[in-house]
Design a protein around this motif. Structure first.
Motif, mmCIF file in Angstrom:
data_model
loop_
_atom_site.group_PDB
_atom_site.id
_atom_site.type_symbol
_atom_site.label_atom_id
_atom_site.label_comp_id
_atom_site.label_asym_id
_atom_site.label_seq_id
_atom_site.Cartn_x
_atom_site.Cartn_y
_atom_site.Cartn_z
ATOM 1 N N GLY A 102 41.380 7.851 29.427
ATOM 2 C CA GLY A 102 40.721 9.101 29.048
ATOM 3 C C GLY A 102 41.607 10.322 29.219
ATOM 4 O O GLY A 102 41.113 11.455 29.181
ATOM 5 N N GLY A 103 42.909 10.095 29.442
ATOM 6 C CA GLY A 103 43.831 11.219 29.518
ATOM 7 C C GLY A 103 43.969 11.854 30.882
ATOM 8 O O GLY A 103 44.496 12.978 31.008
ATOM 9 N N MET A 104 43.515 11.180 31.947
ATOM 10 C CA MET A 104 43.615 11.724 33.301
ATOM 11 C C MET A 104 44.916 11.260 33.961
ATOM 12 O O MET A 104 45.719 10.554 33.369
ATOM 13 N N GLY A 105 45.100 11.643 35.226
ATOM 14 C CA GLY A 105 46.247 11.174 35.996
ATOM 15 C C GLY A 105 47.572 11.512 35.335
ATOM 16 O O GLY A 105 47.757 12.598 34.772
ATOM 17 N N ALA A 106 48.508 10.558 35.388
ATOM 18 C CA ALA A 106 49.844 10.785 34.849
ATOM 19 C C ALA A 106 49.837 11.023 33.347
ATOM 20 O O ALA A 106 50.807 11.545 32.789
ATOM 21 N N ALA A 107 48.726 10.654 32.677
ATOM 22 C CA ALA A 107 48.630 10.914 31.230
ATOM 23 C C ALA A 107 48.681 12.410 30.943
ATOM 24 O O ALA A 107 49.090 12.828 29.853
ATOM 25 N N LEU A 108 48.289 13.236 31.906
ATOM 26 C CA LEU A 108 48.315 14.685 31.713
ATOM 27 C C LEU A 108 49.736 15.222 31.591
ATOM 28 O O LEU A 108 49.943 16.321 31.056
ATOM 29 N N LEU A 109 50.716 14.460 32.075
ATOM 30 C CA LEU A 109 52.104 14.901 31.961
ATOM 31 C C LEU A 109 52.554 14.912 30.500
ATOM 32 O O LEU A 109 53.510 15.601 30.138
ATOM 33 N N LYS A 110 51.854 14.149 29.665
ATOM 34 C CA LYS A 110 52.178 14.114 28.229
ATOM 35 C C LYS A 110 51.424 15.188 27.458
ATOM 36 O O LYS A 110 51.695 15.403 26.278
ATOM 37 N N THR A 111 50.469 15.834 28.129
ATOM 38 C CA THR A 111 49.690 16.912 27.493
ATOM 39 C C THR A 111 49.721 18.150 28.400
ATOM 40 O O THR A 111 48.700 18.544 28.975
ATOM 41 N N PRO A 112 50.892 18.757 28.567
ATOM 42 C CA PRO A 112 51.026 19.894 29.502
ATOM 43 C C PRO A 112 50.117 21.078 29.171
ATOM 44 O O PRO A 112 49.699 21.800 30.073
ATOM 45 N N ASP A 113 49.827 21.287 27.878
ATOM 46 C CA ASP A 113 48.919 22.385 27.521
ATOM 47 C C ASP A 113 47.542 22.159 28.151
ATOM 48 O O ASP A 113 46.925 23.088 28.683
ATOM 49 N N LYS A 114 47.063 20.929 28.065
ATOM 50 C CA LYS A 114 45.768 20.601 28.635
ATOM 51 C C LYS A 114 45.803 20.730 30.161
ATOM 52 O O LYS A 114 44.868 21.266 30.777
ATOM 53 N N LEU A 115 46.861 20.237 30.781
ATOM 54 C CA LEU A 115 46.991 20.321 32.240
ATOM 55 C C LEU A 115 46.979 21.776 32.697
ATOM 56 O O LEU A 115 46.287 22.139 33.663
ATOM 57 N N CYS A 116 47.732 22.616 32.009
ATOM 58 C CA CYS A 116 47.766 24.032 32.379
ATOM 59 C C CYS A 116 46.395 24.686 32.177
ATOM 60 O O CYS A 116 45.967 25.517 32.992
ATOM 61 N N ALA A 117 45.696 24.294 31.116
ATOM 62 C CA ALA A 117 44.366 24.847 30.851
ATOM 63 C C ALA A 117 43.390 24.475 31.964
ATOM 64 O O ALA A 117 42.544 25.288 32.375
ATOM 65 N N ILE A 118 43.496 23.256 32.472
ATOM 66 C CA ILE A 118 42.636 22.801 33.570
ATOM 67 C C ILE A 118 42.901 23.629 34.828
ATOM 68 O O ILE A 118 41.974 24.112 35.486
ATOM 69 N N LEU A 119 44.172 23.808 35.151
ATOM 70 C CA LEU A 119 44.534 24.560 36.354
ATOM 71 C C LEU A 119 44.116 26.024 36.231
ATOM 72 O O LEU A 119 43.598 26.623 37.185
ATOM 73 N N GLU A 120 44.331 26.617 35.065
ATOM 74 C CA GLU A 120 43.944 28.012 34.855
ATOM 75 C C GLU A 120 42.435 28.194 35.001
ATOM 76 O O GLU A 120 41.966 29.190 35.575
ATOM 77 N N ALA A 121 41.673 27.236 34.469
ATOM 78 C CA ALA A 121 40.213 27.315 34.563
ATOM 79 C C ALA A 121 39.751 27.247 36.015
ATOM 80 O O ALA A 121 38.849 27.989 36.437
ATOM 81 N N LEU A 122 40.364 26.355 36.790
ATOM 82 C CA LEU A 122 40.000 26.213 38.201
ATOM 83 C C LEU A 122 40.396 27.453 39.000
ATOM 84 O O LEU A 122 39.630 27.932 39.852
ATOM 85 N N VAL A 123 41.579 27.976 38.737
ATOM 86 C CA VAL A 123 42.050 29.174 39.439
ATOM 87 C C VAL A 123 41.121 30.353 39.147
ATOM 88 O O VAL A 123 40.774 31.135 40.039
#
Length: 379
Positions: A102-123
């Protein structure tokens, strides 16, 4: 100072849970009713505890590690626990299928835009309201340049901490950690005022302190060694590693005190008890806290173990379970036999009807009777 990271908990599993304080175990629990295939669980449905913490010990020290691939779900799940934990950490480093699905864990390293969006939302949503930090755990990318670019993007989201597992995603634990990029990563983190922790082949407290000083990191994370012997967080000056018997004694007592799910306790005991010990196999065959205490020589906890077994439904006689299993098997066998018998009877009826139809068409002469049935069709 030590911080404790909980196991990766998927956002989907947390969303929809209810928080409560358990007076018996003194723990805070997030639970839900098990659906058992029903869209709306019945009123008497069993409960499933998704996450649990012991505030007396873990308050201000526990980091909730979340598995997520969506900013909105990440915020929903984090909001449920944020008031009780010291921080929220996004797992973007686990390479196992249960995590990358489902794109979690290390799979997020291949989708940096999504990873950054998650962190920004939490912050944006969690930090101001609950006054706790957001962090992320990642792995090395294929080149130092790629790793540096990613770390810079992540630090710019407003996170307070970053943990770098010094392996690439395809690498397994048996492969030695790579520390060539570690100093660069710590320097980039410090440019943004982000704390940097290192992970990978860190076995004990003294080694962690030494490695952190060597590479300029703010600390180190111990994982695999902690599963084998949690006293690895104790320095040699304070006694160093405790014996496995002392560790299992303390762990069983803690598990009983909080009435931990037995399956989880049994699994962790299989990590704590060395495989070469005689009690290893017998301990793995236990089915209750009582049998575990007897096997490990912890008779001093037997009374408490029996009480916990009763609460968790682990006190059913083994013979009774075996008898019930045998009865179920017999019922299944009988049902299969009846079904098979019905099919056989039906087959016999069809065969008899077919024979009768053929005999009606066959000529009456003795010579023609001895010929195969198709001869009658030749006219």
């Amino acid at each position: 100072m030590s911080m404790y990271y909980g196991p990766e908990t998927v956002d989907h599993s947390m969303i929809g849970t209810t928080r409560r304080f358990n007076e018996d175990s003194k723990t805070i629990e997030w639970f839900r009713a098990t659906s058992q295939g029903h869209k709306d669980p019945p009123a008497d449905a069993k409960e499933s505890i998704i996450y649990r913490m012991l505030p007396e010990i873990e308050k201000d020290k526990l980091i909730f590690q979340i598995g997520t691939s969506d900013p909105d779900r990440a915020v929903q799940a984090a909001r449920l626990v944020a008031a009780d934990v010291a921080g929220i950490d996004v797992n973007a480093g686990c390479p196992k299928p249960f995590s990358t699905h489902g794109g979690m864990g290390a799979a997020l390293l291949k989708t940096p835009d999504k990873l950054c969006a998650i962190l920004e939302a939490l912050v944006k949503a969690i930090t101001p309201e609950f006054e706790i930090g957001i962090s992320v755990k990642i792995r090395l990318l294929q080149t130092a340049a790629e790793t540096e670019a990613l770390v810079r993007r992540l630090c710019a989201t407003g996170i307070t901490g970053l943990t770098i597992h010094c392996r690439t995603t395809p690498m397994r634990p048996r492969e030695a950690a790579i520390r060539g990029q570690l100093r660069m990563i710590t320097e980039v983190c410090h440019e943004y005022g982000v704390a940097c922790l290192m992970n990978g082949d860190v076995e004990n407290r003294d080694q962690a302190i030494k490695l952190a000083e060597e590479f300029g990191a703010d600390g180190a994370m111990i994982a695999t060694s902690a599963e084998k012997n949690p006293s690895c967080f104790r320095s040699v000056a304070d006694g160093g590693l405790a014996s496995w018997r002392d560790i299992t004694d303390a762990y069983v007592k803690a598990a009983l005190d909080v009435e931990n799910r037995y399956g989880n306790t049994k699994y962790l005991l299989s990590q704590l008890v060395p495989g070469k010990e005689k009690v290893y196999q017998p301990a793995n065959q236990c089915k209750s806290y009582s049998s575990t205490c007897q096997t490990l020589g912890l008779d001093k906890y037997l009374e408490q173990a029996r009480e916990v077994d009763s609460k968790l439904g682990l006190d059913q006689p083994i013979q009774g379970k075996a008898a019930k299993k045998a009865a179920n098997k017999k019922a299944r066998d009988n049902a299969s036999a009846l079904a098979a018998g019905g099919q056989m009877a039906k087959s016999r009826d069809n065969t008899q009807k077919k024979k009768k139809a053929l005999s009606d068409r066959a000529p009456n002469t003795q010579t023609e009777k001895s010929e195969p049935a198709p001869v009658a069709l030749t006219g």
